[in-house]
Design an enzyme around this catalytic site. Structure first.
Site, mmCIF file in Angstrom:
data_model
loop_
_atom_site.group_PDB
_atom_site.id
_atom_site.type_symbol
_atom_site.label_atom_id
_atom_site.label_comp_id
_atom_site.label_asym_id
_atom_site.label_seq_id
_atom_site.Cartn_x
_atom_site.Cartn_y
_atom_site.Cartn_z
ATOM 1 N N SER A 1 0.855 -1.185 0.000
ATOM 2 C CA SER A 1 0.000 0.000 0.000
ATOM 3 C C SER A 1 0.889 1.231 0.000
ATOM 4 O O SER A 1 1.783 1.361 0.835
ATOM 5 C CB SER A 1 -0.872 0.010 1.251
ATOM 6 O OG SER A 1 -1.376 1.315 1.460
ATOM 7 N N HIS B 1 -0.990 -1.202 -4.287
ATOM 8 C CA HIS B 1 -2.298 -0.982 -3.674
ATOM 9 C C HIS B 1 -2.446 0.508 -3.389
ATOM 10 O O HIS B 1 -1.651 1.084 -2.641
ATOM 11 C CB HIS B 1 -2.362 -1.797 -2.372
ATOM 12 C CG HIS B 1 -3.692 -1.816 -1.704
ATOM 13 N ND1 HIS B 1 -4.661 -2.735 -2.022
ATOM 14 C CD2 HIS B 1 -4.221 -1.037 -0.727
ATOM 15 C CE1 HIS B 1 -5.735 -2.526 -1.254
ATOM 16 N NE2 HIS B 1 -5.485 -1.503 -0.460
ATOM 17 N N ASP C 1 -4.836 3.404 -1.894
ATOM 18 C CA ASP C 1 -6.007 3.653 -1.054
ATOM 19 C C ASP C 1 -6.635 5.001 -1.380
ATOM 20 O O ASP C 1 -5.998 6.044 -1.208
ATOM 21 C CB ASP C 1 -5.587 3.647 0.425
ATOM 22 C CG ASP C 1 -5.177 2.256 0.883
ATOM 23 O OD1 ASP C 1 -6.022 1.350 0.791
ATOM 24 O OD2 ASP C 1 -4.027 2.082 1.331
ATOM 25 N N MET D 1 -9.463 7.525 -0.324
ATOM 26 C CA MET D 1 -10.367 7.830 0.794
ATOM 27 C C MET D 1 -10.956 9.223 0.597
ATOM 28 O O MET D 1 -10.250 10.148 0.214
ATOM 29 C CB MET D 1 -9.609 7.780 2.121
ATOM 30 C CG MET D 1 -8.883 6.482 2.377
ATOM 31 S SD MET D 1 -8.122 6.499 4.014
ATOM 32 C CE MET D 1 -6.981 5.123 3.867
ATOM 33 N N HIS E 1 -8.196 0.630 -4.090
ATOM 34 C CA HIS E 1 -9.092 0.285 -2.979
ATOM 35 C C HIS E 1 -9.902 1.537 -2.647
ATOM 36 O O HIS E 1 -9.383 2.488 -2.067
ATOM 37 C CB HIS E 1 -8.257 -0.184 -1.782
ATOM 38 C CG HIS E 1 -9.071 -0.480 -0.561
ATOM 39 N ND1 HIS E 1 -8.501 -0.620 0.683
ATOM 40 C CD2 HIS E 1 -10.407 -0.659 -0.385
ATOM 41 C CE1 HIS E 1 -9.465 -0.867 1.570
ATOM 42 N NE2 HIS E 1 -10.626 -0.887 0.950
ATOM 43 N N MET F 1 -12.301 3.522 -0.666
ATOM 44 C CA MET F 1 -13.000 3.703 0.606
ATOM 45 C C MET F 1 -13.777 5.011 0.493
ATOM 46 O O MET F 1 -13.423 6.036 1.069
ATOM 47 C CB MET F 1 -11.998 3.724 1.756
ATOM 48 C CG MET F 1 -11.432 2.351 2.055
ATOM 49 S SD MET F 1 -9.999 2.410 3.133
ATOM 50 C CE MET F 1 -8.685 2.533 1.921
ATOM 51 N N MET G 1 -11.012 -6.464 5.606
ATOM 52 C CA MET G 1 -10.227 -5.466 6.332
ATOM 53 C C MET G 1 -9.857 -6.034 7.707
ATOM 54 O O MET G 1 -10.729 -6.485 8.452
ATOM 55 C CB MET G 1 -11.031 -4.177 6.525
ATOM 56 C CG MET G 1 -11.303 -3.394 5.243
ATOM 57 S SD MET G 1 -9.797 -2.813 4.404
ATOM 58 C CE MET G 1 -9.036 -1.768 5.646
ATOM 59 N N GLY H 1 -3.301 4.230 8.041
ATOM 60 C CA GLY H 1 -2.256 3.209 8.007
ATOM 61 C C GLY H 1 -1.652 3.026 9.389
ATOM 62 O O GLY H 1 -1.858 3.840 10.291
ATOM 63 N N GLY H 2 -0.911 1.941 9.556
ATOM 64 C CA GLY H 2 -0.150 1.736 10.788
ATOM 65 C C GLY H 2 -0.943 1.224 11.978
ATOM 66 O O GLY H 2 -0.467 1.276 13.106
ATOM 67 N N ASP I 1 -6.036 -6.636 4.493
ATOM 68 C CA ASP I 1 -5.463 -5.293 4.490
ATOM 69 C C ASP I 1 -5.610 -4.704 5.886
ATOM 70 O O ASP I 1 -6.717 -4.559 6.386
ATOM 71 C CB ASP I 1 -6.221 -4.439 3.462
ATOM 72 C CG ASP I 1 -5.722 -3.000 3.394
ATOM 73 O OD1 ASP I 1 -4.757 -2.665 4.107
ATOM 74 O OD2 ASP I 1 -6.307 -2.207 2.626
#
Length: 220
Positions: free
Chosen positions: A8, A31, A33, A35, A64, A66, A135, A142-143, A173
Site C-alpha cells: 500500500s 495498492h 487507497d 479515501m 481500494h 474507501m 479489512m 495506516g499503521g 489489508d
C-alpha cells in the site's frame, strides 16, 4: 491460488511517487487507497494519483475505494487502467451491477468488507467478484494494529469460496507484517496488502521477499 504481495502506498513519499514505486517493483501489484473523508475519516488521493501510478507502468494498480457512492465513481478507476478495483459493500447501492460494470471496463473487481461486516449475506454472489477484501483493521488510517478477531472471518470466506469451487482470492489489508502474515495465510488469504511494514523497512525489496516467503509456506 496465486500468492500476491500488494504494497500500500498510503505511507509512501508522494513527492517521489515514481521512485517509491520503483522501490517496490519486486511486488505483484501496487495498492492505492482512495479515501474521501466521508466513508472513512481520512482524505487521501483520487483519480489523478491513481492515473499517475498506472502511467508509470512500473506495477499494475489495485485501487481500494474507501468512498461513498462507488456506484457512480468506481467505473472511472477501471477505465483509467487499474488492474483491479475494490469497492466497499457498505457503500454500494447495487453491488452486482457495479461489479459487472467494472468487469465490463476490463478490470478485476474486489468486494471490500469492514471488520464488522459479515461475509454470510454475500456467499451466494461470490461468483460476481474476483476478490474479497477482508479489512483486518477499521479502514481509514495506516499503521494500525492487526485485528486477530478477523481470522475466523477469513476462514469462513475461504470455506465458502472452496465449497462453491470459485477462483476468488481473499485479500487482507491492515496491520499485515512479518508478525501477522502467516496467520492470515493459514486462515486462507492469498493476497496481502502491507503498507507500513514495507515502507518503514530499511529495504523494501528485502521486506517484500521476506513477506512472500512467510506467506508462501502456508498458502494453498
Amino acid at each position: 491460488m496465486h500468492l500476491t504481495i500488494s504494497p500500500s502506498i498510503l505511507n509512501c513519499d508522494i513527492a517521489d511517487l515514481h521512485g517509491q514505486l520503483e522501490s517496490i517493483s519486486s511486488a505483484d501489484i501496487a495498492h492505492v487507497d482512495v479515501m474521501d473523508n466521508h466513508f472513512v475519516p481520512n482524505l487521501t488521493w483520487g483519480l489523478p494519483v491513481v492515473e499517475a501510478c498506472v502511467k508509470t507502468g512500473i506495477l499494475p494498480v489495485d485501487a481500494h475505494l474507501m468512498i461513498e457512492d462507488p456506484d457512480r465513481w468506481a467505473p472511472a478507476y477501471a477505465e483509467a487502467g487499474c488492474e483491479s478495483v475494490t469497492f466497499h459493500v457498505e457503500a454500494a447501492a447495487a453491488p452486482i451491477r457495479l461489479a459487472r460494470e467494472i468487469r465490463h471496463q476490463g478490470a478485476r473487481v474486489g468486494l471490500g468488507l469492514r471488520p464488522a461486516t459479515d461475509i454470510a449475506p454475500f456467499v451466494d454472489i461470490l461468483s460476481e467478484f474476483d476478490m474479497i477484501l477482508i479489512m483486518t483493521v477499521e479502514p481509514g488510517f495506516g499503521g494500525q494494529k492487526f485485528l486477530e478477531s478477523m481470522l475466523p472471518k477469513i476462514r469462513r470466506t475461504r470455506d465458502a469460496i472452496r465449497s462453491a469451487d470459485l477462483p476468488v482470492s481473499i485479500q487482507v489489508d491492515g496491520g499485515v507484517s512479518r508478525q501477522t502474515i502467516e496467520q492470515c495465510a493459514q486462515a486462507g488469504a492469498t493476497n496481502f496488502v502491507a503498507g507500513s511494514a514495507i515502507f518503514k523497512a530499511e529495504d523494501a525489496y528485502t521486506e517484500i521477499a521476506t513477506l512472500r516467503e512467510l506467506a508462501g509456506s502456508h498458502c494453498h
